[in-house]
Structures are given as structure tokens and as C-alpha cells.
Design a protein around this motif. Sequence first.
Motif, PDB file in Angstrom:
ATOM      1  N   THR A 245       8.559  39.337 -31.370  1.00 58.81           N
ATOM      2  CA  THR A 245       7.837  39.012 -30.139  1.00 58.81           C
ATOM      3  C   THR A 245       8.529  39.594 -28.919  1.00 58.81           C
ATOM      4  OG1 THR A 245       6.980  36.939 -31.065  1.00 58.81           O
ATOM      5  CG2 THR A 245       6.994  37.124 -28.674  1.00 58.81           C
ATOM      6  N   THR A 246       9.853  39.473 -28.876  1.00 61.53           N
ATOM      7  CA  THR A 246      10.627  39.972 -27.737  1.00 61.53           C
ATOM      8  C   THR A 246      10.562  41.489 -27.636  1.00 61.53           C
ATOM      9  OG1 THR A 246      12.171  38.106 -27.913  1.00 61.53           O
ATOM     10  CG2 THR A 246      12.926  40.033 -26.679  1.00 61.53           C
ATOM     11  N   MET A 247      10.743  42.172 -28.746  1.00 58.79           N
ATOM     12  CA  MET A 247      10.837  43.628 -28.702  1.00 58.79           C
ATOM     13  C   MET A 247       9.473  44.305 -28.526  1.00 58.79           C
ATOM     14  SD  MET A 247      14.020  43.780 -28.682  1.00 58.79           S
ATOM     15  CE  MET A 247      14.056  45.546 -28.431  1.00 58.79           C
ATOM     16  N   THR A 248       8.413  43.692 -29.006  1.00 54.22           N
ATOM     17  CA  THR A 248       7.085  44.305 -28.818  1.00 54.22           C
ATOM     18  C   THR A 248       6.458  43.922 -27.486  1.00 54.22           C
ATOM     19  OG1 THR A 248       6.015  42.477 -30.026  1.00 54.22           O
ATOM     20  CG2 THR A 248       6.609  44.463 -31.297  1.00 54.22           C
ATOM     21  N   ALA A 249       7.066  42.988 -26.779  1.00 54.30           N
ATOM     22  CA  ALA A 249       6.531  42.597 -25.459  1.00 54.30           C
ATOM     23  C   ALA A 249       6.577  43.778 -24.491  1.00 54.30           C
ATOM     24  CB  ALA A 249       7.335  41.433 -24.895  1.00 54.30           C
ATOM     25  N   PHE A 250       7.513  44.688 -24.691  1.00 51.99           N
ATOM     26  CA  PHE A 250       7.605  45.857 -23.807  1.00 51.99           C
ATOM     27  C   PHE A 250       6.363  46.743 -23.933  1.00 51.99           C
ATOM     28  CE2 PHE A 250      12.029  44.586 -24.425  1.00 51.99           C
ATOM     29  CZ  PHE A 250      12.498  44.620 -23.131  1.00 51.99           C
ATOM     30  N   HIS A 251       5.840  46.860 -25.144  1.00 56.58           N
ATOM     31  CA  HIS A 251       4.672  47.717 -25.360  1.00 56.58           C
ATOM     32  C   HIS A 251       3.366  47.042 -24.936  1.00 56.58           C
ATOM     33  CE1 HIS A 251       7.252  50.593 -27.184  1.00 56.58           C
ATOM     34  NE2 HIS A 251       7.563  49.824 -28.212  1.00 56.58           N
ATOM     35  N   ALA A 252       3.452  45.771 -24.611  1.00 63.69           N
ATOM     36  CA  ALA A 252       2.270  45.061 -24.113  1.00 63.69           C
ATOM     37  C   ALA A 252       2.098  45.250 -22.601  1.00 63.69           C
ATOM     38  CB  ALA A 252       2.366  43.573 -24.448  1.00 63.69           C
ATOM     39  N   ILE A 253       3.104  45.825 -21.942  1.00 63.53           N
ATOM     40  CA  ILE A 253       3.011  46.099 -20.512  1.00 63.53           C
ATOM     41  C   ILE A 253       1.951  47.192 -20.307  1.00 63.53           C
ATOM     42  CG2 ILE A 253       4.237  46.981 -18.474  1.00 63.53           C
ATOM     43  CD1 ILE A 253       6.854  46.024 -19.767  1.00 63.53           C
ATOM     44  N   PRO A 254       0.953  46.952 -19.463  1.00 64.90           N
ATOM     45  CA  PRO A 254      -0.064  47.985 -19.214  1.00 64.90           C
ATOM     46  C   PRO A 254       0.581  49.304 -18.774  1.00 64.90           C
ATOM     47  CG  PRO A 254      -0.754  45.889 -18.273  1.00 64.90           C
ATOM     48  CD  PRO A 254       0.670  45.701 -18.726  1.00 64.90           C
ATOM     49  N   GLY A 255       0.260  50.364 -19.483  1.00 68.55           N
ATOM     50  CA  GLY A 255       0.838  51.669 -19.168  1.00 68.55           C
ATOM     51  C   GLY A 255       2.070  52.000 -19.991  1.00 68.55           C
ATOM     52  N   ASN A 256       2.622  51.016 -20.687  1.00 63.79           N
ATOM     53  CA  ASN A 256       3.837  51.230 -21.478  1.00 63.79           C
ATOM     54  C   ASN A 256       3.524  51.188 -22.975  1.00 63.79           C
ATOM     55  OD1 ASN A 256       6.808  51.635 -21.131  1.00 63.79           O
ATOM     56  ND2 ASN A 256       6.923  49.828 -22.435  1.00 63.79           N
ATOM     57  N   THR A 257       2.338  51.612 -23.351  1.00 60.17           N
ATOM     58  CA  THR A 257       1.927  51.580 -24.745  1.00 60.17           C
ATOM     59  C   THR A 257       2.774  52.532 -25.588  1.00 60.17           C
ATOM     60  OG1 THR A 257       0.234  53.221 -24.214  1.00 60.17           O
ATOM     61  CG2 THR A 257      -0.450  50.918 -24.263  1.00 60.17           C
ATOM     62  N   LEU A 258       2.898  52.204 -26.866  1.00 60.70           N
ATOM     63  CA  LEU A 258       3.721  52.991 -27.781  1.00 60.70           C
ATOM     64  C   LEU A 258       2.955  54.205 -28.276  1.00 60.70           C
ATOM     65  CD1 LEU A 258       6.241  53.394 -29.544  1.00 60.70           C
ATOM     66  CD2 LEU A 258       5.228  51.838 -31.228  1.00 60.70           C
ATOM     67  N   ASN A 259       3.497  55.381 -28.002  1.00 60.20           N
ATOM     68  CA  ASN A 259       2.922  56.637 -28.473  1.00 60.20           C
ATOM     69  C   ASN A 259       3.774  57.139 -29.633  1.00 60.20           C
ATOM     70  OD1 ASN A 259       1.865  59.160 -28.923  1.00 60.20           O
ATOM     71  ND2 ASN A 259       2.308  59.985 -26.903  1.00 60.20           N
ATOM     72  N   THR A 260       3.293  56.946 -30.840  1.00 60.79           N
ATOM     73  CA  THR A 260       4.083  57.298 -32.018  1.00 60.79           C
ATOM     74  C   THR A 260       4.112  58.798 -32.284  1.00 60.79           C
ATOM     75  OG1 THR A 260       2.166  56.947 -33.458  1.00 60.79           O
ATOM     76  CG2 THR A 260       3.643  55.065 -33.100  1.00 60.79           C
ATOM     77  N   LYS A 261       3.333  59.570 -31.539  1.00 59.91           N
ATOM     78  CA  LYS A 261       3.301  61.020 -31.739  1.00 59.91           C
ATOM     79  C   LYS A 261       4.411  61.737 -30.969  1.00 59.91           C
ATOM     80  CE  LYS A 261      -1.689  61.187 -32.622  1.00 59.91           C
ATOM     81  NZ  LYS A 261      -2.997  61.765 -32.209  1.00 59.91           N
ATOM     82  N   VAL A 262       5.031  61.021 -30.035  1.00 57.52           N
ATOM     83  CA  VAL A 262       6.126  61.586 -29.239  1.00 57.52           C
ATOM     84  C   VAL A 262       7.325  60.661 -29.359  1.00 57.52           C
ATOM     85  CG1 VAL A 262       6.875  62.359 -26.959  1.00 57.52           C
ATOM     86  CG2 VAL A 262       4.470  62.613 -27.631  1.00 57.52           C
ATOM     87  N   LYS A 270      12.831  65.358 -22.326  1.00 59.81           N
ATOM     88  CA  LYS A 270      11.960  66.505 -22.075  1.00 59.81           C
ATOM     89  C   LYS A 270      10.887  66.200 -21.029  1.00 59.81           C
ATOM     90  CE  LYS A 270      12.597  68.682 -26.601  1.00 59.81           C
ATOM     91  NZ  LYS A 270      11.917  69.174 -27.830  1.00 59.81           N
ATOM     92  N   GLU A 271      10.117  65.149 -21.280  1.00 61.10           N
ATOM     93  CA  GLU A 271       9.035  64.823 -20.346  1.00 61.10           C
ATOM     94  C   GLU A 271       9.553  64.125 -19.094  1.00 61.10           C
ATOM     95  OE1 GLU A 271       6.057  62.639 -22.443  1.00 61.10           O
ATOM     96  OE2 GLU A 271       5.682  64.251 -23.896  1.00 61.10           O
ATOM     97  N   GLN A 272      10.657  63.402 -19.250  1.00 65.99           N
ATOM     98  CA  GLN A 272      11.296  62.680 -18.140  1.00 65.99           C
ATOM     99  C   GLN A 272      10.321  61.737 -17.439  1.00 65.99           C
ATOM    100  OE1 GLN A 272      13.586  65.344 -15.635  1.00 65.99           O
ATOM    101  NE2 GLN A 272      14.423  66.433 -17.396  1.00 65.99           N
ATOM    102  N   THR A 273       9.516  61.067 -18.256  1.00 69.23           N
ATOM    103  CA  THR A 273       8.579  60.062 -17.745  1.00 69.23           C
ATOM    104  C   THR A 273       8.946  58.662 -18.216  1.00 69.23           C
ATOM    105  OG1 THR A 273       7.133  60.457 -19.661  1.00 69.23           O
ATOM    106  CG2 THR A 273       6.648  61.687 -17.626  1.00 69.23           C
TER     107      THR A 273
END
Length: 441
Positions: A245-262, A270-273
Motif C-alpha cells: 500500500t505504501t509503495m504503490t501510493a506513489f503511482h496513485a498520484i495523478p501524473g505519476n503513473t507507472l510506465n513499464t516501457k521506460v 535521459k529524459e530528466q523528467t
Amino acid sequence: MFSRGLRFFAAVLVVVTAAGCSGESKPGASSPNSDVSSNKGEPSAEPVTLNFYTEGNASVLADTIAELVAKKYPHIKLNTTLGKGKAQIEDMVGAGQVPDLISYSLGGVTQLKEMQLVSDLTPLIQKHGFDLTRLAPGVEDNIRAFSDNDGKLILMPFELNNNALFYNKTIFDKFGVAYPKDGMTWESLLDVARQVTRMDGGVQYKGFRFEETNLVFKNQLGLPFIDPVTLRASIHNDGWKRWLTTMTAFHAIPGNTLNTKVSEKDEFIKEQTLAMRTGPNFMSELPAAVGRGGFDWDVVSLPVFQGYEGKGSQFNAPYYAIPPTSKYKDQAFQVIAYMMSDEVQQMMSKRGRLPIVKDEKAKNEFGTGIEGLKDKNLKAFFMDTVAMPAPSTIYDTIAKTTMVQKGIRGIAVDGKDVNTALRESEDDINKQIEADKAAKK
């Protein structure tokens, strides 16, 4: 009809049995296959070639090891095979090409044990006078825990894999947000991540991402994955529910979704975003990123779970192992002992590889050979200490991999709730365990 796993196991058995029949004796004892030694018990200086298999090490590190050994022991030549790609350890063993020395990641301990590619190093440690008290606190306890609690020492880790929290100062400055600090909890970091997760100028800046496998293996709550008595999954409980619950809460932040392709590394370097990240150490790659311009970074200590301050992370480090069939165990251990010496540990520390020995000079040398690290908060890496080992079993790697794929990603990517993710993960782990047991019958 045999499965691939059964054919492979049979091949391994043939190789090991053949070695035993040819006169292989217990580690430390003389045998027809052993190199001739002097009366003092020292290995012969006759030229030998050690077949060295390394899984996970970059070619530059493998080359460094070979160069160091060649200078220290001119009579020892390393015939190095880099793992992955076409050179898989199981294929080599199946072909009867068992290495004399292996370097592997900790996630592969179970695999090497099942293939009978590890041996008790205790006789060699005693014979060569290797001082285990030189190791960093907690290391010896952890490596002994991987030998099924029988008191043996089957691994020799050669560097620490301590984590720190990297952050992009440029992003924090852009949004006027205070930098993270040493000693933070994951719970407090969540608020910081929200503040730097923003869309700006058409660019989505993300607050925080972690390398999933790395943090699952580090398991800061010290939770077991498998019940050591029943050998069934033990993750559908309050402890793992809190962790997930604690560690996946970060990916629940709007805009901070997990992109598994990068990868998180590419998003950060590289992207520095990506404003903050943690995972395997990549110190040597940072100067080039800085050289491209507009990238200013620093580190603070790895966050901890509230209530677990000062308890450390589970041990996760690369290691050496010597297969029981090696004809040159003494020479292989000479290589290990030299790579563990203060001299080499100091040199590697300069290059950004965390020393696994207590030597203060080695610690003080950390990163000094890498351009641009002079004013960085490098002490943060040494704040991630080694915790006492959690109960382990031969099926832990299965459980850890599933926790990433169906646990973390089940929630962050597939949108499942934590209870569903844990239940499905546990069911899948148990199915894999049963399949493994059936394949070995």
C-alpha cells in the motif's frame, strides 16, 4: 517425455557425478584433481586458467577483475564468460562446461544451489586465513542464512548494494519545492512527491519512482515471503499489505503513473523528467548526464517505513561462488580474497562501488575517482545499513518476482486493490511452487 527442466537437471547430475567419480574430495582436502601445493599449504604458482562466469556484471567490471588478477597473480588467467544473451549458466553446465569461479546476483542463489554450483567456503577461508570480521556489520549473518541454516558459508559478496534517494535539484528549483532530507520516511516522501508531480510547458514531471525488483529484494520490513515450514506463500497478511500500500501510493498520484516501457533510470538520467528515484547504484553514469547540461542532482538517505527507523534493509549484493567440481579451488579463492582486500576495495570505492569491508579508508574513498561528486551527499549511501536476515527458502525468488509482476504492477498498472493483488500473487506463487516440485519428481 522429459521437460526442459528435467533434462537440464539430469545433465547437471551427470556432470557433478562424473566429477565425484574422478576423485573430487571435500573442499580443503587434497585430491587427484587438486593443484599441487607447497608444504605450507599455499597454492602452486604453476600457470592455471580459471573459467570465470559472471552474471549481471558489466563487461567493464569483468575486464577490471581480469586486469587486477593478472597483475597480482601472473600465473592465473581468467577465461571470462559474460552471462545473459547466448551464454546462460544452465546451458554451459548442461554441456559439461562447469566454471571454476562464478560471480552472480543475489537473486540467483537458489538457481546455483539447485544446480549444485556452490560449495562451502569455510575450509578455504580457514586455510587462507581470510578474516571474516573485516566484513561490514550484518554481512556474515546474512550470507550464512543462504546456506539453509547449516552453518556453512557458500557465498562471498564483494560489494554492498546500499541504496540512496537520488533527486533532480533542477526540478525542485523549477517548482520552488524544498529538497528531500536524510532520514525521511516513505510516508513523508509521499507528500514531497505530490509537490513535484506537475505538468509544465507540455512536459509531465513525475515525483518519484523506484526500481521495483530492487526494493522488493531489500524488503525493509524484514517480512518472509514463504512459510519455511509449509513452503507455501506467506504474503497475504498485514505486513505485506502495509508495504504494498505504501509503495504503490506513489503511482496513485495523478501524473505519476507507472510506465513499464521506460526504466526509472532513463526517466531520471535521459529524459530528466523524474524528480526522485531509488534503485541500483549508477554513480558512474551521472557525470555524462550532467555534461549534457541542465541536470543538477544530489542524494539523501533511503527513506524508511515509519517505526522502522535505524533498522536497515535486507541484504542484496552480488557475490562469488566456487563450484564443488572446480580443480582449482585454492586459486579461485585467491582471486576472491584479493578482490576483497582493502587495496582493491579502496580502488573500487573510488569508482563508485560501495565497499563491503569495514576499512574506513575504503569508505572515505567512495566516489572520489568520479568527476563531479566532490560536493555530493555521499554519506547517504552508508546510512542504508544491513538488517538481520528474514527467514528464507528456496522459493523466495519466485515470490519476489511475482510480488513485482502481480503485486506492484497489479495495483499500479492494472488498477487492482491491494487485497486482490496480494491474493492473486499468493495463489500464483503457490502454483509455481507446485509446478516446480512436480518437475523435480
